[in-house]
Scaffold this active site. Structure first.
Site, PDB file in Angstrom:
ATOM      1  N   ASP A   1       0.827  -1.215   0.000  1.00 54.62           N
ATOM      2  CA  ASP A   1       0.000   0.000   0.000  1.00 54.62           C
ATOM      3  C   ASP A   1       0.855   1.256   0.000  1.00 54.62           C
ATOM      4  O   ASP A   1       2.055   1.223   0.260  1.00 54.62           O
ATOM      5  CB  ASP A   1      -0.943   0.005   1.204  1.00 54.62           C
ATOM      6  CG  ASP A   1      -0.174  -0.079   2.503  1.00 54.62           C
ATOM      7  OD1 ASP A   1       0.883  -0.756   2.525  1.00 54.62           O
ATOM      8  OD2 ASP A   1      -0.604   0.510   3.499  1.00 54.62           O
ATOM      9  N   GLU A   2       0.198   2.356  -0.309  1.00 52.06           N
ATOM     10  CA  GLU A   2       0.761   3.701  -0.152  1.00 52.06           C
ATOM     11  C   GLU A   2       2.133   3.894  -0.795  1.00 52.06           C
ATOM     12  O   GLU A   2       3.056   4.422  -0.175  1.00 52.06           O
ATOM     13  CB  GLU A   2       0.799   4.076   1.339  1.00 52.06           C
ATOM     14  CG  GLU A   2      -0.595   4.094   1.939  1.00 52.06           C
ATOM     15  CD  GLU A   2      -0.618   4.538   3.394  1.00 52.06           C
ATOM     16  OE1 GLU A   2      -1.520   5.309   3.739  1.00 52.06           O
ATOM     17  OE2 GLU A   2       0.256   4.122   4.173  1.00 52.06           O
TER      18      GLU A   2
END
Lengths: 617, 627
Positions: free
Chosen positions: A384-385
């Site tokens: 993620d991210e």
């Protein structure tokens, strides 16, 4: 008459007691209060000689359709009377495959220990049950008979966790019959049994419901809690306590977010530099044997340890040694400033996709992790991210992107991210002896509409949803037939609602999600609202996440519990009723968690525990 | 490269001893103090860098002192030593039991040094050598002089102190001079913060050159713990006092009783706890309270007992009719609760029953027996429901019979009469044992308005505790009428805010959560200035953060109180003109210190921020970064 006599005489004996003992521990004041089960509620009444008043624990054990069982079984019929006995009077008979017997014996031992924990003076693994007892109490026997049908000793998403539990009493013998397809169902049955037993407050012995029939099975195969041990370190003992509490709630997956950009606490034998550079200190480390220990510790409690190795973002500290070892820069943007430009929170860091040596290192990491966590039935890749600006401002990355003719636009970077993901998937498969392991990925830019089915094969990946419960992405994933796990942050992020830790005000996902919200968050209802179908076959379950920027082991219990119990009932029982119907049971269950040594948050004044139904809105 | 290889070899030989307990991995990181900031650096094999703890206690003008002293010069010379190597000479020109208290405080100080050891447990720490000769030889000598006082903390007590630390060869001497015992024990706290555990030698590191001259900005620096909504054990109250002592807070306000339960066992009125305690084990005996009072005093803390009335009473008062005294309270546990009180369960005093005052007088007498001396007694006095009284026949009839009427004004007037009668009972109880009438503290409410307070509350006898929000004009009215005040404005200093609701759903009434930054920034003088144009320095005695415990019991008192209680501590001791941001590195380190003292304080930030000072900031450096 009785009333007057009672109120006039008790202060004298009270004063004598006080005079003799003189300190709180042995200060034994009588109580004028008793409880009666009326209309499925325990009602507090003054004990003026009324027949049928019980202690609070006894009332909680026998009042209401499921008394205080948590999570609520699929079906339960419980008797209204109790038999009193001593913990030493419990025996076990079992019929189980030889592979399973040692596990069952260990689980039974844990069950006996949990009964000791019912005693208010339990501490340091011992308790003294003090005489004298009535002969009917000291002679009462509780015989537990367990039959396990299958030889499985490791939990998978296909494991049958169901069980049947029957309690019968004749004369001075209570017989408990447990039948379960697997060890995992049987240990859940022992948890339920522990909840049919309580401490008798005035007689210093145990009591058990004399008759019960419970048929039970979980609504979801994946019932998880995430703990992040990178933002702050947690001792092995704190992880054990968390696993204990999960066991008490029939949760079955401890998702271990071991590493992140902040620290790398996992000491890998093959790559000691990772923890050497990345651990907060030489005491803040998990050793290989710690992991092996925890895998077994969790299993006997019905729980899988799910390892996450987050990449290609959320890496940083621990990766600084590449150049010294002649491997070049393995991670870029590590601790880079100003952090706002390169990541979502300090410190920054992402893997250097331009450096092929990262795959050598990752291959070692996966190999050792899969060995330590064996047998691995799921692997979490994180994912993620990712901050494209980090990569796009790193000379080595942009030169490489250009040299390979990928270009420098967002799609080019997403493309390379997906190439990375496929490479690491192959590395994990290789590390797992060539056998594919279902992978889990967080929702991210890679899982967005238009990208997800281009980059991620829905037979190989499970997607963990952390957006809000209203996000259209959820519909997209379900319609594209991805298996999913819900962790929508608006209900199941347990770190929300603190103060900010960068800057002032409150943290990003405030407000705090109370247990009511955790309880009412229904994956099927969310799916139905977004797609008109519950997608019951695709939704494996759910998980509450405790990100630990603002938590370490001093306060971890209070953040996880009793809200983790609210989650557990959603995932085990998937009730069609709301939190209000569960409140009395939860309040009592919280007391049970405290008895087990978990510093769970108090939900209400004790007055509400003693006055059911009167703390309403 | 050679260094690295040898380190790796060293690691390889360590890996077989896997268990966390015995594993000692070397660290590649060290710290250097650069422009008052501890910077984490790769040692690269050099030995010039400091350990994190050494850097923290020596870097910046005040090291890691919390709360910030009025004046401090903290040097960067240090010595390693063992806490067993402590001597003292005490000069005690004070009365009462000051000298004995000082002896006890020195013992506590030494215990606090032992607590820096990461494996401290149950009163002792495993100090294991080998140490180098200078460490073994080094001694810390305390030279403490207290000039006066009688060992009793009052609002007039001088809590200031002077501390000078210097070294001659292998002896570091800490000279402490204080007007009273209380200043001296604060000095010992400060001194304990000039020491830390030294991570690589298993000894303590001590700053050997420092000068501190210090005094508190406010006289009243309090925490409130409510022991009625949920019972809080004596052990947890002790731990709370430890946290307060380490932060130089000086007042533990015990909200002992409420409608929910009455945990205080009164030997002369055993019915109160018999009917009112949650269970026979949820009780404070007189011995418990006396023990706590001493435990507090030797840590520089006064106890302020609160017996709330005329509202916030109920459970524990049900025995009146049986004893022939009639209903002492009304609306107890009455339903639907929304009609008779602000939260379940309901209950208020029965103003129509004169026996109430007899019992109240007995309660006060019992309180003096337990707590003597009481400098400040808290009457409570908030959140009276007129609907409760006005729907109770006995009270309505009495109001009518006496010609008072039954309007809101009439009830407020009778509340005033009640308050004065209660005060007279307290005065009489004090007179009976020949002690001064305590100051009376009282919460802001609809009664704390000029038309009633001027009639019923004597300015020299009462202190008003403000719990409205910081912009409430009532604050201005109370100050302008000339009352002494203590601030507890809920928008900053209610530590229970921000959880889920406990009746119904959503979040609790005073959400959101008050982060430590808000607690720190809340300045009583500024609030007064904003509302009145005057800081009211004389009238504002101080402040107090309140932990109402509807949703807290033993299991989680610590993280609710700490480290936010420490943020309050610096506001009230130092009253800084600087912002929370400049306090952050010290605050984060102080939280670690609270943990060492056995307090389960909440973590404020990732440990990475503790190791990388000033890098967990929020101000965005805006450069557009387009792809």
């Amino acid at each position: 008459m009785g009333r007057v006599l009672r109120t006039r005489t008790w202060p004298v004996c009270l004063l004598i007691t006080l005079f003799i003992h003189g300190n709180t521990a042995s200060f034994n004041m009588p109580s004028p209060w008793g409880y009666q089960c009326l209309d499925y509620k325990c009602v507090k009444e003054e004990n003026t000689g009324v027949v049928g008043l019980t202690t609070l624990n006894e009332c909680k054990l026998t009042c209401g359709a499921s008394s205080s069982l948590w999570p609520k079984p699929q079906t339960a019929q419980l008797g209204k009377t109790t038999a009193q006995f001593l913990p030493r009077a419990i025996t076990l008979d079992h019929v189980s495959p030889p592979t399973v017997s040692p596990l069952l014996l260990e689980a039974f031992h844990l069950f006996l220990n949990n009964l000791d924990k019912h005693h208010p003076q339990y501490s340091d693994k011992t308790v003294t049950w003090s005489e004298p007892w009535d002969p009917s109490v000291s002679s009462h026997m509780v015989q537990v008979k367990v039959t396990i049908q299958q030889p499985d000793i490791w939990l998978t998403l296909l494991t049958d966790e169901s069980y049947q539990l029957v309690v019968e009493t004749s004369a001075r013998v209570t017989t408990v019959t447990i039948i379960a397809p697997t060890f995992f169902g049987a240990r859940h049955a022992l948890e339920t049994l522990a909840q049919l037993i309580a401490y008798h407050e005035t007689r210093d012995n145990l009591m058990i419901v004399t008759s019960a029939t419970v048929r039970d099975a979980p609504a979801f195969p994946y019932r998880g809690l995430l703990l992040d041990t990178s933002r702050n370190y947690f001792s092995v003992a704190a992880l054990e306590r968390t696993i204990d509490a999960m066991a008490a709630n029939k949760l079955n997956t401890f998702h271990w977010h071991i590493t992140d950009s902040h620290s790398f606490p996992l000491n890998l034998e093959s790559l000691p530099n990772m923890a050497y550079y990345g651990a907060y200190s030489s005491n803040s480390i998990y050793h290989p044997l710690d992991v092996v220990h925890l895998v077994k510790y969790a299993r006997v409690r019905g729980i899988r340890l799910l390892p996450e190795f987050d990449a290609p973002a959320h890496v940083g500290n621990g990766w600084q040694w590449g150049e010294r070892q002649g491997l070049g820069k393995l991670a870029v943007c590590v601790n880079k400033e100003p952090w706002q430009q390169y990541c979502v929170e300090p410190p920054c860091g992402q893997l250097n996709l331009a450096n092929p040596n990262i795959y050598k290192v990752l291959s070692e990491i996966y190999r050792e992790m899969i060995q330590l966590f064996a047998p691995v039935d799921l692997f979490h890749y994180g994912g993620d991210e990712v901050n494209l600006n980090c990569w796009n401002t790193t000379e080595e990355m942009t030169s490489w992107m250009k040299a390979q003719n990928y270009g420098l636009d967002a799609d080019a970077y997403y493309g390379q991210w997906s190439v990375f993901q496929e490479k690491v998937r192959q590395l994990v498969t290789q590390a797992h002896g060539g056998v594919e392991v279902p992978g889990i990925l967080w929702t991210s830019h890679l899982t967005e509409k238009g990208r997800v089915n281009k980059y991620l094969n829905n037979t190989k990946y499970i997607i963990q949803i952390w957006t809000t419960g209203q996000d259209a992405l959820i519909a997209e994933l379900l319609q594209k037939q991805y298996k999913v796990i819900f962790s929508n942050y608006d209900a199941w992020y347990l770190d929300c609602g603190g103060g900010a830790w960068v800057g002032e005000g409150n943290n990003w996902c405030s407000p705090y999600s109370g247990w009511q919200k955790v309880y009412d968050n229904s994956p099927h209802a969310i799916a139905k609202a977004l797609t008109n179908s519950t997608h019951a076959n695709l939704i494996l379950g759910g998980e509450a996440a405790l990100w630990t920027e603002q938590i370490d082991e001093e306060a971890v219990d209070a953040r996880l519990w009793p809200r983790g119990a609210a989650l557990a009932e959603r995932l085990w029982t998937n009730p069609s009723t709301g939190w209000a119907d569960a409140e009395y049971r939860l309040i009592h269950h919280r007391q049970r968690l405290v008895q087990r040594g978990v510093s769970a948050e108090r939900i209400q004044p004790q007055w509400c525990h003693q006055n059911e139904g009167l703390c309403y809105a | 490269m050679k260094v690295l290889v040898s380190l790796l070899v060293c690691l390889a030989c360590l890996t077989p001893c896997y268990t966390s307990e015995f594993f000692r991995m070397p660290s590649i990181w060290g710290w250097e103090c650069v422009e008052d900031v501890c910077i984490k650096k790769d040692t690269g094999g050099s030995a010039t860098l400091l350990t994190l703890n050494t850097c923290k206690i020596t870097c910046g003008p005040a090291g890691a002192l919390w709360p910030l002293p009025t004046m401090a010069i903290v040097g960067n010379e240090v010595a390693n030593f063992l806490p067993t190597n402590l001597t003292h000479s005490l000069t005690c020109g004070a009365g009462g039991d000051s000298c004995q208290l000082l002896q006890e405080a020195v013992t506590i100080f030494q215990d606090n040094l032992h607590r820096y050891h990461p494996n401290y447990k149950n009163g002792s720490a495993p100090w294991v050598g080998p140490w180098d000769p200078p460490t073994l030889r080094h001694k810390l000598h305390l030279d403490v002089t207290i000039q006066g006082g009688d060992g009793i903390l009052t609002l007039d007590t001088d809590e200031s102190y002077e501390l000078a630390v210097s070294r001659v060869e292998s002896v570091t001497t800490a000279v402490i001079i204080a007007p009273t015992f209380f200043g001296a024990r604060h000095a010992l706290e400060t001194l304990s913060q000039l020491a830390e555990y030294h991570e690589t030698t298993n000894s303590l590191v001590l700053v050997t050159n420092a000068t501190v001259s210090d005094a508190p900005a406010f006289k009243y620096r309090g925490l409130l713990v409510d022991t009625s909504r949920n019972f809080i054990s004596v052990g947890v109250l002790e731990r709370t006092l430890e946290g307060m002592a380490s932060t130089k807070l000086n007042t533990l306000h015990l909200h002992l009783t409420d409608t929910h339960s009455w945990p205080l066992y009164l030997p002369g009125l055993p019915n109160m706890a018999y009917y009112g305690a949650y269970s026979p084990s949820n009780i404070y005996t007189p011995q418990d309270m006396r023990h706590l009072q001493h435990y507090a005093r030797v840590r520089g803390i006064r106890l302020v007992p609160e017996i709330d009335g005329p509202a916030h009473v109920g459970n524990g008062w049900q025995w009146g009719p049986k004893e022939g005294l009639g209903d002492l309270t009304v609306c107890v546990n009455q339903e639907p609760w929304q009609d008779y009180c602000v939260e379940p369960p309901c209950g208020q005093f029965n103003l129509a029953n004169p026996n109430l005052y007899t019992v109240l007088g007995n309660v006060y007498t019992e309180l003096f027996n337990i707590f003597k001396p009481i400098e400040i007694f808290h009457y409570g006095g908030d959140e009276v429901s007129m609907d409760c009284w006005n729907s109770t026949d006995e009270i309505v009839n009495w109001m009518m019979d006496n010609g008072f009427g039954t309007g809101v004004d009439a009830y407020l007037e009778q509340w005033g009469v009640y308050q004065e009668k209660a005060r007279q009972q307290l005065e009489a109880a004090a007179n009976a044992i020949d002690v001064n009438e305590p100051f009376g503290m009282i919460w802001t409410s609809s009664f704390i308005e000029p038309e009633y307070m001027n009639t019923y509350l004597n300015k020299s006898k009462y202190i008003v505790q403000i719990w409205t929000n910081n912009s409430d004009p009532q604050i201005a009215r109370v100050l302008e009428e000339g009352y002494k005040v203590v601030f507890s404005n809920y928008d900053a200093w209610y530590l229970d805010c921000g959880a889920g609701a406990w009746v119904g759903e959503g979040n609790n009434w005073c959400s959101p959560y008050k982060g430590w930054q808000i607690v720190y920034t809340n300045s009583p003088h500024e609030i007064a200035m904003d509302l009145t144009g005057n800081e009211y320095k004389d009238a504002i005695l101080g402040g107090e953060a309140a932990l109402w415990t509807e949703q807290t019991d033993d299991a989680t008192v610590d993280p609710k109180l700490w480290p936010r209680g420490a943020a309050l501590g610096e506001r009230l001791w130092s009253n800084p003109s600087t912002s929370w941001y400049s306090a952050e590195p010290r605050f984060i380190h102080h939280r670690q210190r609270l943990m060492k003292r056995g307090i389960m304080a909440d973590r404020i930030q990732p440990e990475w921020c503790h190791q990388n000072e000033e890098l967990c900031y929020a101000k965005v450096h805006v450069h557009s970064c387009s792809l």
